[in-house]
Design a protein around this motif. Sequence first.
Motif, PDB file in Angstrom:
ATOM      1  N   GLY A 143       9.312   8.489  31.230  1.00  0.00           N
ATOM      2  CA  GLY A 143      10.670   8.996  31.401  1.00  0.00           C
ATOM      3  C   GLY A 143      10.784   9.961  32.553  1.00  0.00           C
ATOM      4  N   SER A 144       9.747  10.746  32.782  1.00  0.00           N
ATOM      5  CA  SER A 144       9.764  11.722  33.874  1.00  0.00           C
ATOM      6  C   SER A 144       9.606  11.069  35.239  1.00  0.00           C
ATOM      7  CB  SER A 144       8.652  12.754  33.676  1.00  0.00           C
ATOM      8  OG  SER A 144       7.368  12.151  33.824  1.00  0.00           O
ATOM      9  N   GLN A 145       9.192   9.789  35.259  1.00  0.00           N
ATOM     10  CA  GLN A 145       8.956   9.096  36.523  1.00  0.00           C
ATOM     11  C   GLN A 145      10.150   8.268  36.987  1.00  0.00           C
ATOM     12  OE1 GLN A 145       5.482   6.860  35.423  1.00  0.00           O
ATOM     13  NE2 GLN A 145       4.084   8.589  35.692  1.00  0.00           N
ATOM     14  N   VAL A 146      11.210   8.217  36.182  1.00  0.00           N
ATOM     15  CA  VAL A 146      12.370   7.404  36.540  1.00  0.00           C
ATOM     16  C   VAL A 146      13.073   8.002  37.756  1.00  0.00           C
ATOM     17  CG1 VAL A 146      14.658   6.658  35.783  1.00  0.00           C
ATOM     18  CG2 VAL A 146      12.724   6.520  34.217  1.00  0.00           C
ATOM     19  N   GLU A 147      13.357   7.144  38.730  1.00  0.00           N
ATOM     20  CA  GLU A 147      14.093   7.540  39.926  1.00  0.00           C
ATOM     21  C   GLU A 147      15.554   7.126  39.756  1.00  0.00           C
ATOM     22  OE1 GLU A 147      12.086   5.642  43.133  1.00  0.00           O
ATOM     23  OE2 GLU A 147      10.200   6.728  42.794  1.00  0.00           O
ATOM     24  N   PRO A 148      16.489   8.072  39.792  1.00  0.00           N
ATOM     25  CA  PRO A 148      17.892   7.785  39.458  1.00  0.00           C
ATOM     26  C   PRO A 148      18.540   6.694  40.303  1.00  0.00           C
ATOM     27  CG  PRO A 148      17.494  10.152  39.569  1.00  0.00           C
ATOM     28  CD  PRO A 148      16.258   9.497  40.082  1.00  0.00           C
ATOM     29  N   GLU A 149      18.096   6.517  41.540  1.00  0.00           N
ATOM     30  CA  GLU A 149      18.732   5.540  42.415  1.00  0.00           C
ATOM     31  C   GLU A 149      18.148   4.139  42.263  1.00  0.00           C
ATOM     32  OE1 GLU A 149      21.407   6.421  44.134  1.00  0.00           O
ATOM     33  OE2 GLU A 149      21.131   8.386  43.201  1.00  0.00           O
ATOM     34  N   THR A 150      17.105   4.004  41.461  1.00  0.00           N
ATOM     35  CA  THR A 150      16.436   2.712  41.283  1.00  0.00           C
ATOM     36  C   THR A 150      16.644   2.221  39.860  1.00  0.00           C
ATOM     37  OG1 THR A 150      14.741   3.352  42.893  1.00  0.00           O
ATOM     38  CG2 THR A 150      14.235   1.487  41.472  1.00  0.00           C
ATOM     39  N   PHE A 151      17.003   0.960  39.705  1.00  0.00           N
ATOM     40  CA  PHE A 151      17.205   0.412  38.364  1.00  0.00           C
ATOM     41  C   PHE A 151      15.887   0.447  37.604  1.00  0.00           C
ATOM     42  CE2 PHE A 151      17.717  -2.663  35.004  1.00  0.00           C
ATOM     43  CZ  PHE A 151      19.043  -2.508  34.626  1.00  0.00           C
ATOM     44  N   SER A 152      15.925   0.977  36.374  1.00  0.00           N
ATOM     45  CA  SER A 152      14.706   1.163  35.589  1.00  0.00           C
ATOM     46  C   SER A 152      14.767   0.375  34.287  1.00  0.00           C
ATOM     47  CB  SER A 152      14.475   2.644  35.284  1.00  0.00           C
ATOM     48  OG  SER A 152      15.586   3.192  34.599  1.00  0.00           O
ATOM     49  N   VAL A 153      13.633  -0.241  33.952  1.00  0.00           N
ATOM     50  CA  VAL A 153      13.495  -1.018  32.720  1.00  0.00           C
ATOM     51  C   VAL A 153      12.362  -0.420  31.902  1.00  0.00           C
ATOM     52  CG1 VAL A 153      13.081  -3.302  31.732  1.00  0.00           C
ATOM     53  CG2 VAL A 153      14.166  -3.101  33.990  1.00  0.00           C
ATOM     54  N   LEU A 154      12.632  -0.111  30.650  1.00  0.00           N
ATOM     55  CA  LEU A 154      11.586   0.327  29.722  1.00  0.00           C
ATOM     56  C   LEU A 154      11.229  -0.844  28.819  1.00  0.00           C
ATOM     57  CD1 LEU A 154       9.778   2.483  28.332  1.00  0.00           C
ATOM     58  CD2 LEU A 154      11.711   2.916  26.791  1.00  0.00           C
ATOM     59  N   ILE A 155       9.944  -1.204  28.789  1.00  0.00           N
ATOM     60  CA  ILE A 155       9.445  -2.217  27.856  1.00  0.00           C
ATOM     61  C   ILE A 155       8.817  -1.467  26.684  1.00  0.00           C
ATOM     62  CG2 ILE A 155       8.105  -4.326  27.614  1.00  0.00           C
ATOM     63  CD1 ILE A 155       7.754  -4.366  30.627  1.00  0.00           C
ATOM     64  N   ALA A 156       9.392  -1.622  25.500  1.00  0.00           N
ATOM     65  CA  ALA A 156       8.914  -0.916  24.311  1.00  0.00           C
ATOM     66  C   ALA A 156       9.114  -1.829  23.107  1.00  0.00           C
ATOM     67  CB  ALA A 156       9.673   0.397  24.125  1.00  0.00           C
ATOM     68  N   HIS A 157       8.078  -2.074  22.353  1.00  0.00           N
ATOM     69  CA  HIS A 157       8.106  -3.099  21.314  1.00  0.00           C
ATOM     70  C   HIS A 157       9.134  -2.842  20.227  1.00  0.00           C
ATOM     71  CE1 HIS A 157       6.593  -6.373  18.905  1.00  0.00           C
ATOM     72  NE2 HIS A 157       6.320  -5.573  17.885  1.00  0.00           N
ATOM     73  N   ARG A 158       9.336  -1.577  19.841  1.00  0.00           N
ATOM     74  CA  ARG A 158      10.126  -1.291  18.633  1.00  0.00           C
ATOM     75  C   ARG A 158      11.533  -0.792  18.953  1.00  0.00           C
ATOM     76  NH1 ARG A 158       6.294   0.418  13.708  1.00  0.00           N
ATOM     77  NH2 ARG A 158       4.242  -0.030  14.616  1.00  0.00           N
ATOM     78  N   PRO A 159      12.562  -1.528  18.529  1.00  0.00           N
ATOM     79  CA  PRO A 159      13.936  -1.118  18.840  1.00  0.00           C
ATOM     80  C   PRO A 159      14.457   0.034  17.999  1.00  0.00           C
ATOM     81  CG  PRO A 159      13.955  -3.097  17.494  1.00  0.00           C
ATOM     82  CD  PRO A 159      12.509  -2.814  17.816  1.00  0.00           C
ATOM     83  N   GLU A 160      13.874   0.240  16.825  1.00  0.00           N
ATOM     84  CA  GLU A 160      14.413   1.280  15.940  1.00  0.00           C
ATOM     85  C   GLU A 160      14.210   2.687  16.487  1.00  0.00           C
ATOM     86  OE1 GLU A 160      10.129   0.698  14.589  1.00  0.00           O
ATOM     87  OE2 GLU A 160      11.794  -0.604  15.199  1.00  0.00           O
ATOM     88  N   ARG A 161      13.428   2.813  17.552  1.00  0.00           N
ATOM     89  CA  ARG A 161      13.195   4.115  18.179  1.00  0.00           C
ATOM     90  C   ARG A 161      14.162   4.377  19.331  1.00  0.00           C
ATOM     91  NH1 ARG A 161       8.298   6.424  17.265  1.00  0.00           N
ATOM     92  NH2 ARG A 161       8.051   7.061  19.435  1.00  0.00           N
ATOM     93  N   ILE A 162      15.276   3.657  19.357  1.00  0.00           N
ATOM     94  CA  ILE A 162      16.203   3.724  20.476  1.00  0.00           C
ATOM     95  C   ILE A 162      16.713   5.136  20.736  1.00  0.00           C
ATOM     96  CG2 ILE A 162      18.113   3.006  18.978  1.00  0.00           C
ATOM     97  CD1 ILE A 162      17.717   2.357  22.765  1.00  0.00           C
ATOM     98  N   GLU A 163      16.958   5.907  19.694  1.00  0.00           N
ATOM     99  CA  GLU A 163      17.484   7.255  19.915  1.00  0.00           C
ATOM    100  C   GLU A 163      16.489   8.109  20.704  1.00  0.00           C
ATOM    101  OE1 GLU A 163      20.507   8.139  19.373  1.00  0.00           O
ATOM    102  OE2 GLU A 163      21.020   6.240  18.387  1.00  0.00           O
TER     103      GLU A 163
END
Length: 277
Positions: free
Chosen positions: A172-192
């Motif tokens: 999360g700390s490495q996300v660059e605001p001007e670049t589209f970012s995709v997080l791959i994470a197995h479990r959807p229930e942790r969305i919050e």
Amino acid sequence: MTKRKKMMIWILAAVLVVALLIVACDSRLLLRSYVIETEEVSDPVRLVVLTDLHSCRYGEHQRELLDMVAELTPQPDAVLLVGDIVDDELPEENAWTTIEGLSAAYPCFYVTGNHEWRSGEAERICAQMEDCGVTVLHGETVNFSTAGGQLIQICGIDDPDAGAEEQLAQVGSQVEPETFSVLIAHRPERIETYLQYPFDLIVSGHAHGGQWRIPGVLNGLFAPQQGLFPRYAGGQYDFEDATLIVSRGLARESTRIPRIFNRPELVVIDLVPEQTP
């Protein structure tokens, strides 16, 4: 009513029930597509998502699955492998046939699911993925450039069963605001928890589509860690600054309970430039 008419009614009812069961239990592979408009890309990007394969069989040499990917037009820029590709009980051959076929043709990115860790072989599986040319993400971020030159960030975290809670904060700390970012994470229930960081797109699996569905009425009956009537069983979920896409996954013979109105799916996500009014 005559006996003949009663018999015809019973026969018709039986035919309708059988037809409904055939449709309800249809386990043929389905292609599901999503389109996301964003001002953070100037050229289209196509992502293919495979999750929860669980070493299941898709034809001889996995041709049913591999051919569906190969026949896409345009072709994928990258393949996202969102955990539980290898099952903890079924033989692994189908999983590795799939991985070898995909990694030979496309850039592939992989994160672990709970079943890889449950098998006790997660570290070996990750090493084998890397031997196949797959990029394994353990809390890392990759700046990925498509063949057309479009840059996106692909971030990935291990399943929580790996005990790596700090990985999310790291990517999360490495996300660059001007670049589209995709997080791959197995479990959807942790969305919050995922939404605490500025990812544009989160891709998950794990819920198996809630196993049983009633189209238009019930999106899923039960999912692990979400229980009855899961909120994130499968589909697209839009939040203020992010989108969650949950694949219903590819598990077939690995499931003890049959899927009802819940065909296994290959997911395609197209990122396209935002259209100005």
